[in-house]
Design a protein around this motif. Structure first.
Motif, PDB file in Angstrom:
ATOM      1  N   MET A 180      31.047  40.913  34.163  1.00  0.00           N
ATOM      2  CA  MET A 180      31.830  39.864  33.510  1.00  0.00           C
ATOM      3  C   MET A 180      31.217  39.438  32.175  1.00  0.00           C
ATOM      4  O   MET A 180      31.921  38.984  31.275  1.00  0.00           O
ATOM      5  CB  MET A 180      31.948  38.639  34.425  1.00  0.00           C
ATOM      6  CG  MET A 180      32.686  38.904  35.718  1.00  0.00           C
ATOM      7  SD  MET A 180      34.377  39.440  35.432  1.00  0.00           S
ATOM      8  CE  MET A 180      34.747  40.225  37.019  1.00  0.00           C
ATOM      9  N   TRP A 181      29.894  39.596  32.039  1.00  0.00           N
ATOM     10  CA  TRP A 181      29.247  39.107  30.817  1.00  0.00           C
ATOM     11  C   TRP A 181      29.672  39.928  29.594  1.00  0.00           C
ATOM     12  O   TRP A 181      29.868  39.378  28.506  1.00  0.00           O
ATOM     13  CB  TRP A 181      27.732  39.121  30.971  1.00  0.00           C
ATOM     14  CG  TRP A 181      27.227  38.450  32.222  1.00  0.00           C
ATOM     15  CD1 TRP A 181      26.198  38.881  33.019  1.00  0.00           C
ATOM     16  CD2 TRP A 181      27.713  37.250  32.845  1.00  0.00           C
ATOM     17  NE1 TRP A 181      26.023  38.024  34.081  1.00  0.00           N
ATOM     18  CE2 TRP A 181      26.939  37.019  34.002  1.00  0.00           C
ATOM     19  CE3 TRP A 181      28.739  36.349  32.544  1.00  0.00           C
ATOM     20  CZ2 TRP A 181      27.152  35.924  34.852  1.00  0.00           C
ATOM     21  CZ3 TRP A 181      28.959  35.266  33.383  1.00  0.00           C
ATOM     22  CH2 TRP A 181      28.174  35.063  34.508  1.00  0.00           C
ATOM     23  N   MET A 184      33.307  38.907  28.770  1.00  0.00           N
ATOM     24  CA  MET A 184      33.412  37.593  28.115  1.00  0.00           C
ATOM     25  C   MET A 184      32.804  37.607  26.720  1.00  0.00           C
ATOM     26  O   MET A 184      33.283  36.896  25.829  1.00  0.00           O
ATOM     27  CB  MET A 184      32.767  36.524  28.986  1.00  0.00           C
ATOM     28  CG  MET A 184      33.549  36.319  30.276  1.00  0.00           C
ATOM     29  SD  MET A 184      32.813  35.158  31.424  1.00  0.00           S
ATOM     30  CE  MET A 184      33.989  35.311  32.798  1.00  0.00           C
ATOM     31  N   PHE A 195      32.496  30.626  24.115  1.00  0.00           N
ATOM     32  CA  PHE A 195      32.683  31.213  25.446  1.00  0.00           C
ATOM     33  C   PHE A 195      33.592  30.362  26.322  1.00  0.00           C
ATOM     34  O   PHE A 195      34.397  30.886  27.085  1.00  0.00           O
ATOM     35  CB  PHE A 195      31.325  31.380  26.137  1.00  0.00           C
ATOM     36  CG  PHE A 195      30.535  32.563  25.646  1.00  0.00           C
ATOM     37  CD1 PHE A 195      30.995  33.856  25.841  1.00  0.00           C
ATOM     38  CD2 PHE A 195      29.322  32.381  25.007  1.00  0.00           C
ATOM     39  CE1 PHE A 195      30.264  34.953  25.392  1.00  0.00           C
ATOM     40  CE2 PHE A 195      28.577  33.466  24.562  1.00  0.00           C
ATOM     41  CZ  PHE A 195      29.051  34.761  24.751  1.00  0.00           C
ATOM     42  N   SER A 196      33.448  29.039  26.232  1.00  0.00           N
ATOM     43  CA  SER A 196      34.226  28.153  27.106  1.00  0.00           C
ATOM     44  C   SER A 196      35.725  28.321  26.915  1.00  0.00           C
ATOM     45  O   SER A 196      36.506  28.122  27.845  1.00  0.00           O
ATOM     46  CB  SER A 196      33.829  26.697  26.866  1.00  0.00           C
ATOM     47  OG  SER A 196      34.055  26.350  25.501  1.00  0.00           O
ATOM     48  N   GLN A 199      36.863  32.754  27.358  1.00  0.00           N
ATOM     49  CA  GLN A 199      36.928  33.377  28.683  1.00  0.00           C
ATOM     50  C   GLN A 199      38.366  33.566  29.167  1.00  0.00           C
ATOM     51  O   GLN A 199      38.607  34.387  30.058  1.00  0.00           O
ATOM     52  CB  GLN A 199      36.154  32.535  29.691  1.00  0.00           C
ATOM     53  CG  GLN A 199      36.727  31.149  29.933  1.00  0.00           C
ATOM     54  CD  GLN A 199      35.920  30.362  30.955  1.00  0.00           C
ATOM     55  OE1 GLN A 199      35.436  30.914  31.940  1.00  0.00           O
ATOM     56  NE2 GLN A 199      35.739  29.079  30.698  1.00  0.00           N
ATOM     57  N   TYR A 200      39.301  32.810  28.591  1.00  0.00           N
ATOM     58  CA  TYR A 200      40.705  32.934  29.014  1.00  0.00           C
ATOM     59  C   TYR A 200      41.494  33.918  28.135  1.00  0.00           C
ATOM     60  O   TYR A 200      42.687  34.130  28.344  1.00  0.00           O
ATOM     61  CB  TYR A 200      41.372  31.550  28.984  1.00  0.00           C
ATOM     62  CG  TYR A 200      40.646  30.523  29.839  1.00  0.00           C
ATOM     63  CD1 TYR A 200      40.660  30.623  31.228  1.00  0.00           C
ATOM     64  CD2 TYR A 200      39.950  29.467  29.258  1.00  0.00           C
ATOM     65  CE1 TYR A 200      39.987  29.703  32.014  1.00  0.00           C
ATOM     66  CE2 TYR A 200      39.271  28.536  30.029  1.00  0.00           C
ATOM     67  CZ  TYR A 200      39.291  28.653  31.411  1.00  0.00           C
ATOM     68  OH  TYR A 200      38.616  27.741  32.185  1.00  0.00           O
ATOM     69  N   THR A 202      42.064  37.174  27.750  1.00  0.00           N
ATOM     70  CA  THR A 202      41.888  38.463  28.423  1.00  0.00           C
ATOM     71  C   THR A 202      42.308  39.639  27.550  1.00  0.00           C
ATOM     72  O   THR A 202      41.603  40.657  27.464  1.00  0.00           O
ATOM     73  CB  THR A 202      42.691  38.475  29.734  1.00  0.00           C
ATOM     74  OG1 THR A 202      42.304  37.341  30.526  1.00  0.00           O
ATOM     75  CG2 THR A 202      42.448  39.756  30.503  1.00  0.00           C
ATOM     76  N   TYR A 326      25.592  29.715  29.623  1.00  0.00           N
ATOM     77  CA  TYR A 326      27.006  29.529  29.903  1.00  0.00           C
ATOM     78  C   TYR A 326      27.335  29.925  31.345  1.00  0.00           C
ATOM     79  O   TYR A 326      26.893  30.964  31.832  1.00  0.00           O
ATOM     80  CB  TYR A 326      27.815  30.386  28.926  1.00  0.00           C
ATOM     81  CG  TYR A 326      29.283  30.398  29.189  1.00  0.00           C
ATOM     82  CD1 TYR A 326      30.045  29.242  29.034  1.00  0.00           C
ATOM     83  CD2 TYR A 326      29.911  31.559  29.609  1.00  0.00           C
ATOM     84  CE1 TYR A 326      31.394  29.250  29.306  1.00  0.00           C
ATOM     85  CE2 TYR A 326      31.264  31.583  29.868  1.00  0.00           C
ATOM     86  CZ  TYR A 326      32.003  30.420  29.719  1.00  0.00           C
ATOM     87  OH  TYR A 326      33.327  30.430  29.988  1.00  0.00           O
ATOM     88  N   PRO A 328      30.808  30.486  33.629  1.00  0.00           N
ATOM     89  CA  PRO A 328      32.256  30.570  33.435  1.00  0.00           C
ATOM     90  C   PRO A 328      33.053  29.831  34.503  1.00  0.00           C
ATOM     91  O   PRO A 328      32.500  29.289  35.457  1.00  0.00           O
ATOM     92  CB  PRO A 328      32.507  32.080  33.538  1.00  0.00           C
ATOM     93  CG  PRO A 328      31.440  32.568  34.445  1.00  0.00           C
ATOM     94  CD  PRO A 328      30.227  31.717  34.176  1.00  0.00           C
ATOM     95  N   VAL A 333      38.079  33.579  37.329  1.00  0.00           N
ATOM     96  CA  VAL A 333      37.609  34.954  37.547  1.00  0.00           C
ATOM     97  C   VAL A 333      38.111  35.471  38.895  1.00  0.00           C
ATOM     98  O   VAL A 333      38.644  36.587  38.986  1.00  0.00           O
ATOM     99  CB  VAL A 333      36.069  35.015  37.494  1.00  0.00           C
ATOM    100  CG1 VAL A 333      35.574  36.397  37.911  1.00  0.00           C
ATOM    101  CG2 VAL A 333      35.567  34.678  36.098  1.00  0.00           C
TER     102      VAL A 333
END
Length: 350
Positions: A180-181, A184, A195-196, A199-200, A202, A326, A328, A333
């Protein structure tokens, strides 16, 4: 870097620890008379070193448990729990938070409670999840592992995409939580958002991942094999690796280090849970209590360069200074992971 050294425990904590250890030791014969002393524990394959050297001997002495552990990926442990739901053979599983959410939704876990596991009362508030369905026991941090013979450092996640590193990069599959890292980071670089928020994003993430393909030697699902290639200098960078694996190898003299890119690093979600209906439930609770207690917390955190979850413990984690850490949205996820894995596998032609 800030090096947190093992500090003395308070007298109150020492008394509590001694009392608990005595209770555990004295209680073990009663447990043994009533049932087998064997506990089967599911955990990550990368935990083999400290499970064998620290946890197994401690659990034999403290609670009389004979530990059999099965080291594999969190997703595989989830499959084992699901396929054996009517006759579980695992008593405790140590796996990652997003997989824990799926296990809760599938009704595979029993809650951890303070009356049976008193050491959970000393955990950080954010280390207990979904009303005790699982707890975090340690928290490694993740960045980019690199071969020190081939690079002096990795200052930014953009290095993975640098044309100078063509064929020199390995990334984890999204079947592995550490995968995932990279996803992201791709979202962050592609969208330009923190990042905050990234992350959405995609679609932006997968578009950026496609640009990474010329630099990839391969994608791994078994981390130890990829790490061997890094140690041998066959690649220069291994994305998404974590402190509990890279830093102990560095301490052994292997030419590797773990970079904390300036944009941020990630908190690995290492959790522990009780399997619903698993064998030896009281002994399983005693095992979890020991894992959350100061003795095991300090020993594992020191060995694996991780941050302990127990607030009474100041252990030897090495945490980068001045770099955002961070965590997530694991619910997001968990809700999308299966679709992401399918999309990732098609993109990488796995």
């Amino acid at each position: 870097m800030t090096h947190r050294t093992l500090a003395g425990l308070t007298r109150r904590r020492l008394l509590k620890t001694s009392t608990l250890a005595a209770i555990g030791t004295l209680a073990a014969p009663a447990l043994l008379r009533a049932q087998s002393s064997e506990l089967v524990i599911g955990c990550a394959g990368s935990h083999t070193a400290w499970m064998e050297s620290i946890v197994i001997p401690h659990m034999k002495e403290a609670i009389g448990a004979d530990i059999l552990f099965e080291g594999t990926k969190s997703s595989v442990n989830l499959e084992k729990m699901s396929s054996n739901k009517d006759a579980p053979y695992l008593s405790v599983v140590q796996m990652d938070d997003p997989v824990m959410i799926q296990a809760v939704e599938a009704d595979l876990l029993s809650p951890i409670t303070p009356d049976a596991v008193p050491n959970m009362t000393d955990l950080r508030a954010d280390a207990t999840h979904m009303e005790g369905m699982w707890c975090n026991y340690v928290q490694p941090w993740a960045g980019i592992a690199y071969n020190t013979d081939k690079a002096e450092g990795v200052p930014s996640w953009t290095a993975l995409w640098d044309p100078a590193n063509s064929g020199q990069v390995i990334i984890p599959s999204l079947q592995n939580t550490e995968g995932m890292w990279t996803l992201m980071s791709a979202a962050m670089l592609s969208s330009g958002k923190p990042f905050s928020e990234a992350q959405y994003e995609t679609d932006a993430a997968f578009a950026k991942l496609e640009e990474l393909k010329p630099n990839l030697l391969t994608v791994y699902t078994t981390m130890s094999q990829a790490f061997n290639l890094l140690e041998q200098g066959e690649i220069s960078m291994l994305s998404g690796n974590f402190s509990s694996y890279t830093l102990p190898r560095k301490a052994e003299g292997v030419p590797v280090d773990l970079a904390a890119p300036a944009e941020g690093i990630f908190a690995m979600p290492s959790g522990i849970c009780l399997v619903k209906g698993g064998p030896n439930p009281e002994l399983a609770q005693a095992y979890v209590n020991e894992m959350l207690g100061p003795v095991m917390q300090a020993a594992i955190a020191d060995f694996a360069s991780s941050v302990p979850a127990n607030t009474t413990v100041t252990a030897g984690a090495v945490v980068p200074e001045g770099v955002p850490i961070y965590a997530p949205d694991w619910s997001f996820v968990a809700a999308n992971r299966a679709a992401w894995i399918d999309r990732f596998d098609k993109l990488m032609a796995l």
